[in-house]
Design a protein around this motif. Structure first.
Motif, PDB file in Angstrom:
ATOM      1  N   UNK A 103       0.810  -1.222   0.000  1.00  0.00           N
ATOM      2  CA  UNK A 103       0.000   0.000   0.000  1.00  0.00           C
ATOM      3  C   UNK A 103       0.846   1.276   0.000  1.00  0.00           C
ATOM      4  N   UNK A 104       2.168   1.111  -0.114  1.00  0.00           N
ATOM      5  CA  UNK A 104       3.063   2.278  -0.043  1.00  0.00           C
ATOM      6  C   UNK A 104       3.340   2.839  -1.432  1.00  0.00           C
ATOM      7  N   UNK A 105       3.336   4.154  -1.515  1.00  0.00           N
ATOM      8  CA  UNK A 105       3.613   4.853  -2.768  1.00  0.00           C
ATOM      9  C   UNK A 105       4.677   5.926  -2.543  1.00  0.00           C
ATOM     10  N   UNK A 106       5.440   6.214  -3.595  1.00  0.00           N
ATOM     11  CA  UNK A 106       6.427   7.290  -3.574  1.00  0.00           C
ATOM     12  C   UNK A 106       5.893   8.420  -4.445  1.00  0.00           C
ATOM     13  N   UNK A 107       5.857   9.622  -3.912  1.00  0.00           N
ATOM     14  CA  UNK A 107       5.411  10.780  -4.682  1.00  0.00           C
ATOM     15  C   UNK A 107       6.623  11.558  -5.164  1.00  0.00           C
ATOM     16  N   UNK A 108       6.722  11.742  -6.469  1.00  0.00           N
ATOM     17  CA  UNK A 108       7.836  12.513  -7.030  1.00  0.00           C
ATOM     18  C   UNK A 108       7.285  13.744  -7.735  1.00  0.00           C
ATOM     19  N   UNK A 109       8.008  14.848  -7.659  1.00  0.00           N
ATOM     20  CA  UNK A 109       7.508  16.084  -8.282  1.00  0.00           C
ATOM     21  C   UNK A 109       7.453  15.972  -9.801  1.00  0.00           C
ATOM     22  N   UNK A 110       6.497  16.644 -10.385  1.00  0.00           N
ATOM     23  CA  UNK A 110       6.385  16.663 -11.836  1.00  0.00           C
ATOM     24  C   UNK A 110       7.464  17.529 -12.468  1.00  0.00           C
ATOM     25  N   UNK A 111       7.726  17.295 -13.742  1.00  0.00           N
ATOM     26  CA  UNK A 111       8.758  18.035 -14.464  1.00  0.00           C
ATOM     27  C   UNK A 111       8.128  19.231 -15.182  1.00  0.00           C
ATOM     28  N   UNK A 112       8.728  20.408 -14.986  1.00  0.00           N
ATOM     29  CA  UNK A 112       8.288  21.625 -15.680  1.00  0.00           C
ATOM     30  C   UNK A 112       6.789  21.891 -15.531  1.00  0.00           C
ATOM     31  N   UNK A 114       4.392  19.932 -14.533  1.00  0.00           N
ATOM     32  CA  UNK A 114       3.476  18.793 -14.605  1.00  0.00           C
ATOM     33  C   UNK A 114       3.099  18.346 -13.195  1.00  0.00           C
ATOM     34  N   UNK A 115       1.960  17.729 -13.026  1.00  0.00           N
ATOM     35  CA  UNK A 115       1.529  17.301 -11.682  1.00  0.00           C
ATOM     36  C   UNK A 115       2.452  16.208 -11.122  1.00  0.00           C
ATOM     37  N   UNK A 116       2.514  16.087  -9.800  1.00  0.00           N
ATOM     38  CA  UNK A 116       3.331  15.030  -9.176  1.00  0.00           C
ATOM     39  C   UNK A 116       2.853  13.642  -9.601  1.00  0.00           C
ATOM     40  N   UNK A 117       3.771  12.681  -9.517  1.00  0.00           N
ATOM     41  CA  UNK A 117       3.435  11.302  -9.862  1.00  0.00           C
ATOM     42  C   UNK A 117       3.572  10.422  -8.631  1.00  0.00           C
ATOM     43  N   UNK A 118       2.777   9.366  -8.578  1.00  0.00           N
ATOM     44  CA  UNK A 118       2.878   8.387  -7.506  1.00  0.00           C
ATOM     45  C   UNK A 118       3.350   7.057  -8.085  1.00  0.00           C
ATOM     46  N   UNK A 119       4.370   6.503  -7.444  1.00  0.00           N
ATOM     47  CA  UNK A 119       4.957   5.245  -7.907  1.00  0.00           C
ATOM     48  C   UNK A 119       4.859   4.225  -6.784  1.00  0.00           C
TER      49      UNK A 119
END
Length: 231
Positions: A103-112, A114-119
């Protein structure tokens, strides 16, 4: 090229030492040397192997896969930047997807903008497991091809920066059937900086220093025997 760089800095090369031998000097005890161990140094660009038995260096090998390949796999597999891939590997990486929180996700900031992504952490673990398993299969191949597995009563000692990925000891034991531990250069460290340097990534550098110190001391003794007092 390394020698040219050193000479270009107005320094001179006294000796050349194979990387896994230098790492072994920093993490291996006399008991390990006698029992028989394989030093597996998972560095940034290569994985280096040195096998010792009965006090003798039996075999060395260099595998052209290591930490940078794991990072590149993460970068391509998840479509992230290289520095993001490296950060995820170090902070959240594990080689056993079954041990990752589903159930764990990593949130990384979007580029230029773009919205953040969850991995998903388990997805990251699956990518890491595939490459590390490949590296360990090469290690196992080297040991079996040279009939060394049954001589390693001390098992495998993992060192180098790549050895710090979570659960790599368990995966190594699963792949090779040999007892495995992480090799830290703490057996030769003392003083205030010992805790800061007690990390597998420093094994090669500390091993080279130990080799240089031993050569220096041997030279002093030899000169003293010859009656030469200039050190």
């Amino acid at each position: 090229n390394i020698k040219r760089c050193i000479e270009g800095s107005d320094l001179s090369t006294v000796d050349l030492v194979l990387q896994p031998i230098a790492s072994a000097a920093a993490v291996m005890s006399d008991e390990d040397l006698e029992a028989g161990v394989a030093i597996v140094d998972i560095g940034g660009g290569t994985t280096d192997i040195a096998v010792f038995h009965d006090g003798i260096l039996m075999h060395t090998a260099v595998i052209p896969f290591a930490g940078c390949n794991v990072t590149e796999d993460i970068k391509r597999g998840l479509g992230v930047l290289r520095n993001q891939a490296e950060a995820m590997k170090v902070k959240f990486g594990t080689v056993l997807p079954s041990e990752a929180n589903p159930d764990a996700y990593i949130t990384i900031p979007g580029i230029r903008g773009l919205p953040p992504r969850e991995i998903k952490v388990q997805t990251l673990a699956s990518i890491i497991e595939a490459r590390v398993s490949e590296i360990l299969e090469f290690v196992q191949f080297q040991l079996k091809q040279n009939n060394l597995s049954n001589k390693l009563h001390g098992g495998i000692i993992l060192t180098g920066g790549g050895s710090m990925i979570n659960h790599i000891v368990q995966l190594t034991e699963l792949k090779t059937g040999l007892n495995t531990r992480i090799g830290r250069p703490n057996i030769n460290l003392a003083g205030a900086q010992s805790e800061e340097l007690d990390h597998p990534m420093f094994a090669t550098a500390i091993g080279l220093i130990l080799r240089g110190y031993n050569d220096f001391e041997s030279g002093k003794k030899m000169n003293a025997t010859k009656g030469n007092n200039i050190y």
